[in-house]
Design a protein around this motif. Structure first.
Motif, PDB file in Angstrom:
ATOM      1  N   UNK A  62      -4.038  -2.515   9.843  1.00 29.53           N
ATOM      2  CA  UNK A  62      -4.962  -2.189   8.747  1.00 29.53           C
ATOM      3  C   UNK A  62      -6.419  -2.294   9.182  1.00 29.53           C
ATOM      4  N   UNK A  63      -6.754  -3.337   9.931  1.00 28.25           N
ATOM      5  CA  UNK A  63      -8.124  -3.510  10.428  1.00 28.25           C
ATOM      6  C   UNK A  63      -8.516  -2.343  11.331  1.00 28.25           C
ATOM      7  N   UNK A  64      -7.648  -1.988  12.275  1.00 28.45           N
ATOM      8  CA  UNK A  64      -7.945  -0.886  13.194  1.00 28.45           C
ATOM      9  C   UNK A  64      -8.098   0.432  12.441  1.00 28.45           C
ATOM     10  N   UNK A  65      -7.234   0.659  11.457  1.00 30.39           N
ATOM     11  CA  UNK A  65      -7.313   1.878  10.669  1.00 30.39           C
ATOM     12  C   UNK A  65      -8.643   1.957   9.924  1.00 30.39           C
ATOM     13  N   UNK A  66      -9.008   0.896   9.210  1.00 32.07           N
ATOM     14  CA  UNK A  66     -10.247   0.931   8.430  1.00 32.07           C
ATOM     15  C   UNK A  66     -11.481   1.025   9.322  1.00 32.07           C
ATOM     16  N   UNK A  67     -11.462   0.430  10.507  1.00 28.10           N
ATOM     17  CA  UNK A  67     -12.582   0.583  11.455  1.00 28.10           C
ATOM     18  C   UNK A  67     -12.735   2.054  11.843  1.00 28.10           C
ATOM     19  N   UNK A  68     -11.621   2.706  12.126  1.00 29.45           N
ATOM     20  CA  UNK A  68     -11.655   4.125  12.498  1.00 29.45           C
ATOM     21  C   UNK A  68     -12.123   4.978  11.323  1.00 29.45           C
ATOM     22  N   UNK A  69     -11.668   4.658  10.116  1.00 25.67           N
ATOM     23  CA  UNK A  69     -12.123   5.382   8.919  1.00 25.67           C
ATOM     24  C   UNK A  69     -13.644   5.268   8.799  1.00 25.67           C
ATOM     25  N   UNK A  70     -14.167   4.052   8.905  1.00 25.37           N
ATOM     26  CA  UNK A  70     -15.619   3.855   8.798  1.00 25.37           C
ATOM     27  C   UNK A  70     -16.366   4.644   9.865  1.00 25.37           C
ATOM     28  N   UNK A  71     -15.868   4.639  11.091  1.00 26.31           N
ATOM     29  CA  UNK A  71     -16.529   5.357  12.175  1.00 26.31           C
ATOM     30  C   UNK A  71     -16.571   6.865  11.895  1.00 26.31           C
ATOM     31  N   UNK A  96       0.810  -1.221   0.000  1.00 23.91           N
ATOM     32  CA  UNK A  96       0.000   0.000   0.000  1.00 23.91           C
ATOM     33  C   UNK A  96       0.845   1.274   0.000  1.00 23.91           C
ATOM     34  N   UNK A  97       2.154   1.155   0.221  1.00 21.35           N
ATOM     35  CA  UNK A  97       3.020   2.334   0.278  1.00 21.35           C
ATOM     36  C   UNK A  97       2.839   3.219  -0.959  1.00 21.35           C
ATOM     37  N   UNK A  98       2.611   4.495  -0.709  1.00 22.83           N
ATOM     38  CA  UNK A  98       2.468   5.455  -1.797  1.00 22.83           C
ATOM     39  C   UNK A  98       1.067   5.559  -2.369  1.00 22.83           C
ATOM     40  N   UNK A  99       0.151   4.731  -1.920  1.00 20.21           N
ATOM     41  CA  UNK A  99      -1.214   4.749  -2.449  1.00 20.21           C
ATOM     42  C   UNK A  99      -2.036   5.870  -1.813  1.00 20.21           C
ATOM     43  N   UNK A 100      -2.848   6.502  -2.625  1.00 18.03           N
ATOM     44  CA  UNK A 100      -3.861   7.459  -2.181  1.00 18.03           C
ATOM     45  C   UNK A 100      -5.172   6.999  -2.789  1.00 18.03           C
ATOM     46  N   UNK A 101      -6.183   6.778  -1.950  1.00 14.77           N
ATOM     47  CA  UNK A 101      -7.456   6.231  -2.408  1.00 14.77           C
ATOM     48  C   UNK A 101      -8.607   7.124  -1.973  1.00 14.77           C
ATOM     49  N   UNK A 102      -9.512   7.436  -2.884  1.00 14.13           N
ATOM     50  CA  UNK A 102     -10.736   8.138  -2.509  1.00 14.13           C
ATOM     51  C   UNK A 102     -11.699   7.098  -1.955  1.00 14.13           C
ATOM     52  N   UNK A 103     -12.336   7.412  -0.810  1.00  8.80           N
ATOM     53  CA  UNK A 103     -13.129   6.401  -0.115  1.00  8.80           C
ATOM     54  C   UNK A 103     -14.630   6.681  -0.120  1.00  8.80           C
ATOM     55  N   UNK A 104     -15.048   7.814  -0.674  1.00 11.57           N
ATOM     56  CA  UNK A 104     -16.485   8.083  -0.771  1.00 11.57           C
ATOM     57  C   UNK A 104     -16.727   9.136  -1.844  1.00 11.57           C
ATOM     58  N   UNK A 105     -18.008   9.359  -2.131  1.00  7.76           N
ATOM     59  CA  UNK A 105     -18.378  10.336  -3.162  1.00  7.76           C
ATOM     60  C   UNK A 105     -18.151  11.778  -2.714  1.00  7.76           C
ATOM     61  N   UNK A 106     -18.066  12.006  -1.410  1.00  6.41           N
ATOM     62  CA  UNK A 106     -17.852  13.364  -0.888  1.00  6.41           C
ATOM     63  C   UNK A 106     -16.412  13.838  -1.117  1.00  6.41           C
ATOM     64  N   UNK A 107     -15.496  12.894  -1.356  1.00  5.04           N
ATOM     65  CA  UNK A 107     -14.108  13.269  -1.619  1.00  5.04           C
ATOM     66  C   UNK A 107     -13.141  13.011  -0.484  1.00  5.04           C
ATOM     67  N   UNK A 108     -13.544  12.280   0.564  1.00  9.49           N
ATOM     68  CA  UNK A 108     -12.601  11.869   1.601  1.00  9.49           C
ATOM     69  C   UNK A 108     -11.588  10.911   0.985  1.00  9.49           C
TER      70      UNK A 108
END
Length: 121
Positions: free
Chosen positions: A103-112, A14-26
């Protein structure tokens, strides 16, 4: 020699990756580099996993890229480089277990945070 962390390759990929995670632009950004094993980085990684608002403001982050205070207040103790997580202006220690848990902890926090901001149901 310790057993190889089975999730490490996924995290390093995942190093160097930037991903848009929703339609709002986060968006999320990953910086992950293997380093020498040291007392500050016993897992041999320098990492920064962050979620940003559409305007670029960091909302959350999991990293070990800079020193943090051991405790709050006037007697807050020395600054030490260690694993920690940011949420807005709050910084708390983070107990790194392995790459997959990070990764799991990060994505849980992102979702929250995205739920709190009304971006996802």
């Amino acid at each position: 020699m310790p057993d190889r962390d089975p999730g490490l390759d996924t995290l390093l990929h995942l190093h160097g990756e930037t991903l848009f995670v929703d339609d709002a632009g986060h968006w999320v950004k990953f910086v992950v580099v293997q380093t020498e094993v040291t007392p500050e980085r016993p897992h041999g990684l320098r990492y920064s996993l962050t979620l940003h608002a559409p305007d670029g403001a960091r909302l959350i982050g999991f990293d070990n890229a800079h020193p943090v205070r051991e405790r709050r207040g006037p007697g807050g103790g020395q600054r030490a480089e260690r694993d920690h997580r940011h949420r807005l202006r709050t910084v708390r220690p983070y107990e790194y277990e392995n790459a997959a848990t990070l990764l799991t902890d990060f994505w849980k926090e992102v979702d929250q945070v995205l739920r709190e901001r009304g971006s996802i149901p």
